[in-house]
Write a protein that holds these residues in place. Structure first.
Motif, PDB file in Angstrom:
ATOM      1  N   SER A   2       0.836  -1.195   0.000  1.00  0.00           N
ATOM      2  CA  SER A   2       0.000   0.000   0.000  1.00  0.00           C
ATOM      3  C   SER A   2       0.870   1.243   0.000  1.00  0.00           C
ATOM      4  N   LYS A   3       0.276   2.346  -0.429  1.00  0.00           N
ATOM      5  CA  LYS A   3       0.976   3.626  -0.405  1.00  0.00           C
ATOM      6  C   LYS A   3       0.650   4.361   0.889  1.00  0.00           C
ATOM      7  N   MET A 101      -6.136   6.025   0.818  1.00  0.00           N
ATOM      8  CA  MET A 101      -7.464   5.399   0.948  1.00  0.00           C
ATOM      9  C   MET A 101      -7.900   4.720  -0.329  1.00  0.00           C
ATOM     10  N   GLU A 102      -7.114   4.881  -1.405  1.00  0.00           N
ATOM     11  CA  GLU A 102      -7.369   4.219  -2.682  1.00  0.00           C
ATOM     12  C   GLU A 102      -8.794   4.445  -3.173  1.00  0.00           C
ATOM     13  N   LEU A 103      -9.260   5.690  -3.094  1.00  0.00           N
ATOM     14  CA  LEU A 103     -10.584   6.032  -3.599  1.00  0.00           C
ATOM     15  C   LEU A 103     -10.523   6.229  -5.109  1.00  0.00           C
TER      16      LEU A 103
END
Length: 105
Positions: A2-3, A101-103
């Protein structure tokens, strides 16, 4: 992986070190050590303005933003460990670690 954003903060009375070149060498070594984990080395920022519903203020408040970096890590704990090794901490700064949050945008 993840970032995570590493947001660098300094107090309003932060005074950069007299030995800036030494600090920059430490910073470059830390960044190089991140290898592929450094997704975006980010930028350092200067004095800011804060925009709020009731107006605009100078200085970024009690804990102004100093810059950011984006890293990849397996977990929040791993991202925190990356931040703990950053030389920004040695200057008395703090680092806020937040996940992407990878939206969908």
């Amino acid at each position: 992986m993840s970032k995570f954003v590493l947001a660098y903060h300094t107090g309003p009375d932060f005074n950069p070190p007299a030995d800036g070149p030494k600090h920059m060498e430490e910073w470059k070594a830390w960044m190089a050590g991140l290898g592929d984990k450094a997704v975006d080395p980010g930028i350092a920022v200067g004095p800011s303005k804060t925009v709020a519903p009731d107006g605009v203020t100078d200085g970024g408040g009690p804990n102004p933003l100093a810059g950011y970096t984006v890293v990849e890590a397996d977990s929040m704990e791993a991202a925190v460990e990356i931040a703990k090794a950053c030389p920004h901490i040695d200057l008395g700064g703090t680092i806020e670690v937040a996940p992407d949050m990878e939206l969908p945008m």
